[in-house]
Design an enzyme around this catalytic site. Structure first.
Site, mmCIF file in Angstrom:
data_model
loop_
_atom_site.group_PDB
_atom_site.id
_atom_site.type_symbol
_atom_site.label_atom_id
_atom_site.label_comp_id
_atom_site.label_asym_id
_atom_site.label_seq_id
_atom_site.Cartn_x
_atom_site.Cartn_y
_atom_site.Cartn_z
ATOM 1 N N GLU A 14 0.859 -1.172 0.000
ATOM 2 C CA GLU A 14 0.000 0.000 0.000
ATOM 3 C C GLU A 14 0.899 1.227 0.000
ATOM 4 O O GLU A 14 1.777 1.360 0.848
ATOM 5 C CB GLU A 14 -0.887 -0.035 1.241
ATOM 6 C CG GLU A 14 -1.836 1.123 1.373
ATOM 7 C CD GLU A 14 -3.058 0.978 0.473
ATOM 8 O OE1 GLU A 14 -3.792 1.957 0.362
ATOM 9 O OE2 GLU A 14 -3.260 -0.087 -0.121
ATOM 10 N N CYS A 62 -5.306 5.898 5.792
ATOM 11 C CA CYS A 62 -4.830 4.701 5.119
ATOM 12 C C CYS A 62 -6.008 3.911 4.595
ATOM 13 O O CYS A 62 -7.046 3.832 5.235
ATOM 14 C CB CYS A 62 -4.043 3.852 6.098
ATOM 15 S SG CYS A 62 -3.596 2.270 5.420
ATOM 16 N N CYS A 65 -5.759 0.202 6.924
ATOM 17 C CA CYS A 65 -5.809 0.128 8.393
ATOM 18 C C CYS A 65 -6.761 1.156 8.967
ATOM 19 O O CYS A 65 -6.386 1.872 9.891
ATOM 20 C CB CYS A 65 -4.452 0.390 8.990
ATOM 21 S SG CYS A 65 -3.122 -0.438 8.186
ATOM 22 N N HIS A 69 -6.104 3.636 12.952
ATOM 23 C CA HIS A 69 -5.872 5.075 13.085
ATOM 24 C C HIS A 69 -6.978 5.733 13.906
ATOM 25 O O HIS A 69 -6.726 6.637 14.693
ATOM 26 C CB HIS A 69 -5.768 5.735 11.711
ATOM 27 C CG HIS A 69 -4.422 5.550 11.081
ATOM 28 N ND1 HIS A 69 -3.287 6.148 11.587
ATOM 29 C CD2 HIS A 69 -4.022 4.829 10.019
ATOM 30 C CE1 HIS A 69 -2.250 5.793 10.836
ATOM 31 N NE2 HIS A 69 -2.662 4.991 9.884
ATOM 32 N N ARG A 485 0.869 -3.736 11.085
ATOM 33 C CA ARG A 485 2.240 -3.525 10.634
ATOM 34 C C ARG A 485 3.164 -3.029 11.738
ATOM 35 O O ARG A 485 4.354 -2.839 11.499
ATOM 36 C CB ARG A 485 2.258 -2.559 9.462
ATOM 37 C CG ARG A 485 1.615 -3.164 8.241
ATOM 38 C CD ARG A 485 1.152 -2.139 7.243
ATOM 39 N NE ARG A 485 0.554 -2.785 6.082
ATOM 40 C CZ ARG A 485 -0.737 -3.072 5.962
ATOM 41 N NH1 ARG A 485 -1.575 -2.795 6.931
ATOM 42 N NH2 ARG A 485 -1.191 -3.656 4.876
ATOM 43 N N SER A 508 5.195 2.067 9.338
ATOM 44 C CA SER A 508 6.124 2.045 8.209
ATOM 45 C C SER A 508 7.097 3.216 8.244
ATOM 46 O O SER A 508 8.099 3.194 7.533
ATOM 47 C CB SER A 508 5.369 1.977 6.882
ATOM 48 O OG SER A 508 4.660 0.746 6.819
ATOM 49 N N CYS A 552 3.417 -0.455 4.354
ATOM 50 C CA CYS A 552 2.221 0.338 4.113
ATOM 51 C C CYS A 552 2.638 1.787 4.109
ATOM 52 O O CYS A 552 2.811 2.386 5.150
ATOM 53 C CB CYS A 552 1.183 0.085 5.196
ATOM 54 S SG CYS A 552 -0.333 0.987 4.924
ATOM 55 N N CYS A 555 -0.109 6.381 1.540
ATOM 56 C CA CYS A 555 -0.521 7.647 0.950
ATOM 57 C C CYS A 555 -1.978 7.511 0.555
ATOM 58 O O CYS A 555 -2.712 8.481 0.526
ATOM 59 C CB CYS A 555 0.306 7.970 -0.273
ATOM 60 S SG CYS A 555 -0.033 6.848 -1.620
#
Lengths: 573, 175
Positions: A14, A62, A65, A69, A485, A508, A552, A555
């Site tokens: 992603e 995202c 996910c 968040h 992640r 990430s 991930c 963006c």
């Protein structure tokens, strides 16, 4: 002569990631640069907004996910305002969290990572009777293992390939010598790829039950907005809860009877990858799945901590609120700070873009200068790996019985020593092992919820501090979670009821981090060093290690069609 | 439980994109406008039994997780930003255009892509009977909320084409 490989963008992830790798004379990677090529900056959008709305924006950071968040965001606001959510809110959040974790990991294994290990096209040559024999040995409890079933899948695949549109399978190096599985095993893996694809859309129905709408569930500062009433008609009643339970049971079978057996079977063909791709050896987890409230880290099912230099004898503590522990540096990033390049704790974080790289399209970046849109987060000055391997190692090193059991069982089956965990294979295995833990915890949390409801506790939110007039004029908070992640934390500064500053350090950013002022590599960069490359123009080995982190870059730009996406260009010089 | 349960509207209008990234939110803006304008009218023509004919869903940038949302619909209208052409250009893509796009595409940079979603549905044999895409070519894909002037200016035309596409899906339903 040394050669350089550039992969831009890395596919089956992603977001946008570019990797430049230098090879030595023997064809092994001797240096690497990881570059986030797209700027996000959610922080800028949130300034000045109502903190109670932040989660809804964060949910859109995202594409994959969403729930994590939103969870980090409501926890940050609750931390700032001193709100303690009722037990049912924690239980429901845990159910949503664990559902996301299980779905995400299974999808990663079968749909993003398996193609690095499984040659889909070779499955066309398999003998379905041989696959039946193999499947009955590998996953005896999984019901779909007859020759006829595998023949059907093979025919379906044949039709798909003959249509000239490989589609989902287009983007891999079929026939590459690094593929080691026999055709029969590849056919089994393709069949399970399809099973997992059909199943994953069912599991997320749990989110719809508790989060109200799909695919962007509702969160709430102070608790959860789910109305619970076992006997009601409109609320989350026993019928809805039974649906949740049936989805958990399906997931149990997928994980225990299909995913874990497949993982161990595939791993047994690739044991050389247990000594490749280890990298930093520093691991960090904030911990999650609270049993006694988020304020009590000792009650987390995923323990928190830090391991340095692969030392499983010591787990150090991590505190997201401590300005001396977590800082983001920008010496190699396209940002500027008002006071030079000294690292900043996220509460004091600044997101001001300052692109100084070459004009795109460029052919190479300079590792001595700024080369990424990602900042470089550090824990007490160290680069960290976050994610499944970090969580499993921290659980294992903390002496948690559940972690020791699943790790020791897997190592025993593969006849591998604990040091095998520090590798690409270890990372991929850890993802499966924690999925196994998560599915058990998911059932456990579901039963907690039912017990609470049966004893008459249906409260899911504390709204005593909903009104901004009850808030302090100036306060700060942080909210963390362990996203699939890895470690995710949001930091918020609230002033006069509005967001004064907001910073998110996502998993990430830790893993794909560029170098820091001391020249320390990020986790991807470090993990690539020493990786052997059979054919640099088809860099499957590089992708195995990068994909083992489940990148991930988030963006979440999402343009339809081919032209908005640059091709996965591999340049060898 | 089988896919495409009987109580679901047979037609889905699915907005895709990220409204935090400028014109990447074009599909979601179109979804909002189409639902406000045509949604009510379309659903007046509900099928017998009171099930509305059309459902409107904001899919954001979700990828394969949307599979359950699109599976076995009779008609699917995707509203999205379209990555070809010049800024503000409006596109209506039918099955043939989509097949051509798939053949041209060498690879994709992210999983959260409508083409991959449709391919996954095809592979499982649950693809909608008819799929149409209406979208606008973005001018600006930077962090920020709101559309650029060329994309804003293209909204009425895009809305008109989306309306026609939806009408066509509805009439093939009753035909």
């Amino acid at each position: 002569m040394a050669r350089k490989i550039v992969v831009d963008p890395v596919t089956r992830i992603e977001g946008h990631l570019r990797i430049e790798a230098m090879l030595d004379d023997g064809g092994k990677i001797k240096d690497a640069m990881s570059t986030g090529t797209m700027w996000r900056g959610i922080e800028v959008i949130l300034k000045g907004r109502d903190p109670r709305d932040a989660w809804a924006f964060c949910e859109r950071i995202c594409g994959v996910c969403t729930t994590v968040h939103a969870l980090a965001s409501v926890r940050a606001v609750e931390n700032a305002l001193g709100i303690r959510v009722p037990p049912n809110a924690d239980v429901i959040r845990n159910i949503m969290f664990l559902t996301q974790m299980v779905q995400d990991h299974v999808v990663h294994f079968y749909h993003l990572h398996a193609l690095d290990w499984v040659d889909i096209v070779s499955a066309l040559k398999a003998d379905p009777a041989g696959t039946e024999a193999l499947a009955k040995k590998v996953s005896p409890k999984w019901p779909k293992s007859s020759e006829g079933y595998f023949r059907d899948v093979q025919n379906k695949l044949k039709k798909f390939v003959e249509s000239g549109q490989l589609g989902l399978f287009q983007n891999a190096y079929w026939g590459h010598p690094a593929y080691k599985l026999p055709a029969e095993a590849n056919l089994m893996a393709v069949s399970h790829y399809l099973e997992a694809l059909a199943w994953q859309k069912e599991l997320v129905k749990i989110h719809t039950v508790f989060g109200g709408k799909n695919p962007h569930p509702n969160y709430l500062v102070g608790g959860m907005a789910s109305a619970l009433n076992i006997e009601g008609d409109n609320a989350i009643n026993m019928e809805r809860l039974n649906l949740v339970k049936s989805k958990i049971e399906e997931a149990f079978s997928i994980v225990e009877d299909m995913y874990i057996p497949d993982l161990l079977a595939v791993a047994s063909f690739y044991l050389d990858w247990a000594s490749i791709g280890g990298g930093l050896g520093n691991y960090m987890s904030y911990g999650d799945v609270p049993q006694r409230g988020i304020g009590d880290p000792k009650g987390y099912l995923f323990p928190r901590g830090v391991i340095l230099n692969k030392n499983l004898g010591e787990v150090m503590d991590v505190d997201p609120a401590d300005a001396s522990q977590i800082q983001e540096e920008i010496s190699h990033s396209w940002y500027k700070y008002p006071n030079g390049s000294q690292g900043l704790h996220p509460w004091d974080g600044v997101t001001e873009p300052n692109y100084t790289g070459p004009k795109p399209p460029y052919t190479e970046l300079d590792e001595t200068k700024a080369y990424s849109w990602l900042k470089a987060p550090r824990w007490k000055g160290h680069s960290m790996e976050v994610g499944p391997l970090a969580r499993v190692l921290i659980g294992y090193a903390s002496g948690r019985a559940e972690f020791k059991e699943v790790v020791n069982e897997a190592l025993g089956r593969l006849k591998a020593p604990p040091a095998a965990l520090f590798s690409t294979l270890g990372r991929t295995a850890a993802r499966g092992l924690e999925t196994k833990l998560c599915i058990h915890w998911l059932l456990q949390e579901y039963e907690h919820l039912i017990t609470n409801l049966k004893t008459g506790d249906s409260n899911t939110a504390d709204n005593r501090k909903w009104d901004p007039s009850t808030w302090p004029a100036d306060c700060k908070g942080y909210g963390f979670t362990e996203a699939p992640r890895g470690a995710l934390c949001h930091w918020i500064h609230i002033k006069d009821s509005k967001i004064e500053n907001y910073q998110a350090v996502v998993p990430s950013t830790w893993n794909a981090s560029p170098r820091d002022a001391k020249g320390q590599l990020g986790a991807y960069e470090s993990a690539l060093i020493g990786t052997p490359m059979a054919d640099p123009s088809r860099p499957i080995e590089l992708l195995r290690t990068i994909h083992s982190f489940d990148p991930c870059l988030a963006c979440a730009s999402h343009v339809f069609g081919p032209d908005g996406e640059s091709l996965a260009e591999v340049i060898v010089r | 439980m089988t896919a495409g349960s009987v109580d679901r509207p047979p037609i889905l209008v699915l907005g895709l994109g990220n409204q935090l990234l400028g014109d990447d939110g074009a599909g979601l803006r179109l979804l909002e406008l189409l639902e406000a304008g045509q949604g009510r009218a379309a659903n007046v023509e509900s099928l017998g039994g009171g099930t509305p004919a059309v459902e409107f869903i904001d899919g954001g940038t979700q990828g394969l997780a949307l599979l359950g949302t699109i599976e076995n619909r009779q008609g699917l209208l995707i509203l999205d930003a379209v990555g070809s052409g010049s800024a503000g250009e409006v596109h209506s893509l039918d099955a043939r255009d989509l097949a051509a796009l798939r053949a041209r595409r060498a690879s994709t940079a992210h999983e959260g892509n409508a083409l991959e979603l449709l391919e996954a549905a095809t592979l499982l044999g649950v693809a909608p009977a008819r799929t149409v895409v209406v979208g606008i070519t973005p001018a600006m894909l930077k962090t920020g909320i709101g559309l650029s002037p060329p994309v804003e200016a293209a909204l009425p035309e895009a809305l008109r084409q989306a309306g026609l596409a939806l009408q066509s899906l509805i009439s093939s339903l009753t035909a």
